[in-house]
Scaffold this motif. Structure first.
Motif, PDB file in Angstrom:
ATOM      1  N   ARG A   1      11.681 -12.501  -2.824  1.00 36.40           N
ATOM      2  CA  ARG A   1      10.477 -13.354  -2.791  1.00 36.40           C
ATOM      3  C   ARG A   1       9.487 -12.662  -3.687  1.00 36.40           C
ATOM      4  O   ARG A   1       8.868 -11.552  -3.411  1.00 36.40           O
ATOM      5  CB  ARG A   1       9.932 -13.707  -1.517  1.00 36.40           C
ATOM      6  CG  ARG A   1      10.758 -14.540  -0.583  1.00 36.40           C
ATOM      7  CD  ARG A   1      10.334 -14.814   0.677  1.00 36.40           C
ATOM      8  NE  ARG A   1       9.200 -15.979   0.622  1.00 36.40           N
ATOM      9  CZ  ARG A   1       8.384 -16.417   1.167  1.00 36.40           C
ATOM     10  NH1 ARG A   1       8.025 -15.600   2.409  1.00 36.40           N
ATOM     11  NH2 ARG A   1       7.321 -17.266   0.874  1.00 36.40           N
TER      12      ARG A   1
ATOM     13  N   VAL B   1      -0.129  -8.876   0.806  1.00 35.07           N
ATOM     14  CA  VAL B   1       0.949  -9.693   1.009  1.00 35.07           C
ATOM     15  C   VAL B   1       2.175  -9.407   0.690  1.00 35.07           C
ATOM     16  O   VAL B   1       3.257  -9.966   1.133  1.00 35.07           O
ATOM     17  CB  VAL B   1       0.691 -11.128   0.205  1.00 35.07           C
ATOM     18  CG1 VAL B   1      -0.839 -11.719   0.661  1.00 35.07           C
ATOM     19  CG2 VAL B   1       0.513 -10.669  -1.271  1.00 35.07           C
TER      20      VAL B   1
ATOM     21  N   ALA C   1      -1.382 -16.739   1.542  1.00 37.07           N
ATOM     22  CA  ALA C   1      -0.052 -16.197   1.780  1.00 37.07           C
ATOM     23  C   ALA C   1      -0.400 -15.342   2.979  1.00 37.07           C
ATOM     24  O   ALA C   1      -1.425 -14.772   3.262  1.00 37.07           O
ATOM     25  CB  ALA C   1       0.516 -15.223   0.635  1.00 37.07           C
ATOM     26  N   GLU C   2       0.598 -15.279   3.599  1.00 37.17           N
ATOM     27  CA  GLU C   2       0.633 -14.312   4.929  1.00 37.17           C
ATOM     28  C   GLU C   2       0.838 -13.047   4.803  1.00 37.17           C
ATOM     29  O   GLU C   2       1.478 -12.827   3.546  1.00 37.17           O
ATOM     30  CB  GLU C   2       1.988 -14.876   5.908  1.00 37.17           C
ATOM     31  CG  GLU C   2       1.507 -16.373   6.506  1.00 37.17           C
ATOM     32  CD  GLU C   2       0.198 -16.639   7.254  1.00 37.17           C
ATOM     33  OE1 GLU C   2      -0.113 -15.671   8.090  1.00 37.17           O
ATOM     34  OE2 GLU C   2      -0.351 -17.607   7.182  1.00 37.17           O
ATOM     35  N   ASP C   3       0.645 -12.016   5.689  1.00 39.66           N
ATOM     36  CA  ASP C   3       0.621 -10.762   5.389  1.00 39.66           C
ATOM     37  C   ASP C   3       2.351 -10.323   5.137  1.00 39.66           C
ATOM     38  O   ASP C   3       3.177 -10.953   5.924  1.00 39.66           O
ATOM     39  CB  ASP C   3       0.284 -10.087   6.616  1.00 39.66           C
ATOM     40  CG  ASP C   3      -1.317 -10.206   6.626  1.00 39.66           C
ATOM     41  OD1 ASP C   3      -1.904 -10.822   5.955  1.00 39.66           O
ATOM     42  OD2 ASP C   3      -1.769  -9.184   7.518  1.00 39.66           O
ATOM     43  N   ARG C   4       2.688  -9.259   4.286  1.00 38.30           N
ATOM     44  CA  ARG C   4       3.815  -8.772   3.954  1.00 38.30           C
ATOM     45  C   ARG C   4       4.949  -9.831   3.846  1.00 38.30           C
ATOM     46  O   ARG C   4       6.251  -9.418   4.360  1.00 38.30           O
ATOM     47  CB  ARG C   4       4.144  -7.847   5.251  1.00 38.30           C
ATOM     48  CG  ARG C   4       3.119  -6.892   5.359  1.00 38.30           C
ATOM     49  CD  ARG C   4       3.460  -5.723   6.412  1.00 38.30           C
ATOM     50  NE  ARG C   4       2.379  -4.889   6.709  1.00 38.30           N
ATOM     51  CZ  ARG C   4       2.448  -3.600   7.274  1.00 38.30           C
ATOM     52  NH1 ARG C   4       3.465  -3.332   7.932  1.00 38.30           N
ATOM     53  NH2 ARG C   4       1.578  -2.808   7.241  1.00 38.30           N
ATOM     54  N   THR C   5       4.992 -10.791   3.150  1.00 37.48           N
ATOM     55  CA  THR C   5       5.755 -11.822   3.094  1.00 37.48           C
ATOM     56  C   THR C   5       6.702 -11.800   2.050  1.00 37.48           C
ATOM     57  O   THR C   5       7.458 -12.735   1.698  1.00 37.48           O
ATOM     58  CB  THR C   5       5.183 -13.323   3.114  1.00 37.48           C
ATOM     59  OG1 THR C   5       3.937 -13.333   2.324  1.00 37.48           O
ATOM     60  CG2 THR C   5       4.671 -13.680   4.631  1.00 37.48           C
ATOM     61  N   PHE C   6       6.057 -10.932   0.906  1.00 42.31           N
ATOM     62  CA  PHE C   6       6.756 -10.842  -0.521  1.00 42.31           C
ATOM     63  C   PHE C   6       7.490  -9.462  -0.930  1.00 42.31           C
ATOM     64  O   PHE C   6       7.081  -8.622  -0.318  1.00 42.31           O
ATOM     65  CB  PHE C   6       5.659 -11.412  -1.593  1.00 42.31           C
ATOM     66  CG  PHE C   6       5.318 -12.821  -1.568  1.00 42.31           C
ATOM     67  CD1 PHE C   6       5.959 -13.569  -1.986  1.00 42.31           C
ATOM     68  CD2 PHE C   6       4.298 -13.254  -0.751  1.00 42.31           C
ATOM     69  CE1 PHE C   6       5.723 -15.011  -1.913  1.00 42.31           C
ATOM     70  CE2 PHE C   6       3.653 -14.382  -0.599  1.00 42.31           C
ATOM     71  CZ  PHE C   6       4.487 -15.211  -1.123  1.00 42.31           C
TER      72      PHE C   6
ATOM     73  N   ARG D   1       5.245  -6.580   1.134  1.00 43.64           N
ATOM     74  CA  ARG D   1       5.934  -5.747   2.142  1.00 43.64           C
ATOM     75  C   ARG D   1       5.869  -4.340   1.797  1.00 43.64           C
ATOM     76  O   ARG D   1       5.565  -4.011   0.540  1.00 43.64           O
ATOM     77  CB  ARG D   1       7.307  -5.997   2.205  1.00 43.64           C
ATOM     78  CG  ARG D   1       8.283  -5.957   1.282  1.00 43.64           C
ATOM     79  CD  ARG D   1       9.831  -6.107   1.803  1.00 43.64           C
ATOM     80  NE  ARG D   1      10.444  -5.870   0.480  1.00 43.64           N
ATOM     81  CZ  ARG D   1      10.947  -4.694  -0.166  1.00 43.64           C
ATOM     82  NH1 ARG D   1      10.505  -3.710   0.182  1.00 43.64           N
ATOM     83  NH2 ARG D   1      11.579  -4.939  -1.108  1.00 43.64           N
TER      84      ARG D   1
END
Length: 225
Positions: free
Chosen positions: A50, A140, A110-115, A142
């Motif tokens: 992602r 955002v 975007a949410e934390d640590r999602t990419f 990881r």
């Protein structure tokens, strides 16, 4: 006493209708005439998972994402460019799913640590708060994820051009070119933000052609600790 709760800054409207149309034509011409297309391909090579692209402009990167990328979230605040990016995302040349969304670099939607990776492509020059935007990337992406960047900036090793860039940035250039600055130091900003394994190479664009204050490019990557 508990620490005060913090929130990202509220999203600000970004509208540069005249510059957006000029940039759309300029970027397409630069891809062909100045060799920027090849730099975009190198920028995105090897990415997977992602990806969030910040300041997607008119979507010229979309067709160059490798098939190993499972999804691209493309953030673009300027309405005209966002509409162009949305059209580009539906092109048959695009091999990966691309979702174009409104948002600003200093308050990413975007949410934390999602990419797995983030991409900056000719956008750090125009951000009102570069350090905040880089902090948002740290939020955002990881741990261990990538930052890829292709930017223009300070004319390293050319003191006269650096002085000229400083004068332009303090006067007419940002007003004429949608907030763009010619003399920022993207590599220094990325390093100062806390990214690791920063590697890059310097480019002159167009190669072998006339030299402009915006001709001094860097292409590279870094790691989110």
């Amino acid at each position: 006493m508990p620490a005060p709760e913090t929130h990202p800054p509220r999203e600000r409207p970004v509208r540069h209708p005249l510059f957006a149309r000029f940039y759309e034509r300029l970027s397409e011409a630069a891809d062909v005439r100045a060799g920027v297309k090849e730099h975009r391909e190198e920028l995105l090579a090897g990415l997977s998972g992602r990806v969030i692209e910040i300041g997607a402009g008119n979507g010229l990167n979309f067709a160059r994402y490798p098939a190993s990328v499972t999804q691209v979230t493309a953030v673009e605040p300027e309405p005209h460019l966002r509409a162009a990016a949305d059209a580009a995302a539906r092109s048959e040349a695009v091999r990966v799913p691309v979702q174009v969304v409104a948002g600003t670099a200093d308050a990413l939607p975007a949410e934390d640590r999602t990419f797995d990776a983030a991409v900056f492509s000719l956008v750090l020059c125009s951000l009102p708060d570069v350090s905040r935007a880089l902090a948002e990337v740290l939020r955002v992406v990881r741990p261990g994820g990538e930052l890829r960047f292709y930017e223009h900036g300070r004319a390293e090793g050319r003191p006269r051009m650096v002085r000229f860039q400083r004068v332009l940035d303090g006067t007419v250039w940002p007003r004429l070119f949608g907030g763009c600055h010619t003399g920022r130091d993207p590599v220094g900003e990325i390093t100062a933000a806390g990214f690791t394994d920063v590697s890059f190479r310097r480019l002159l664009v167009p190669k072998g052609g006339p030299v402009f204050p915006s001709s001094f490019h860097v292409l590279g990557g870094a790691r989110r600790p």
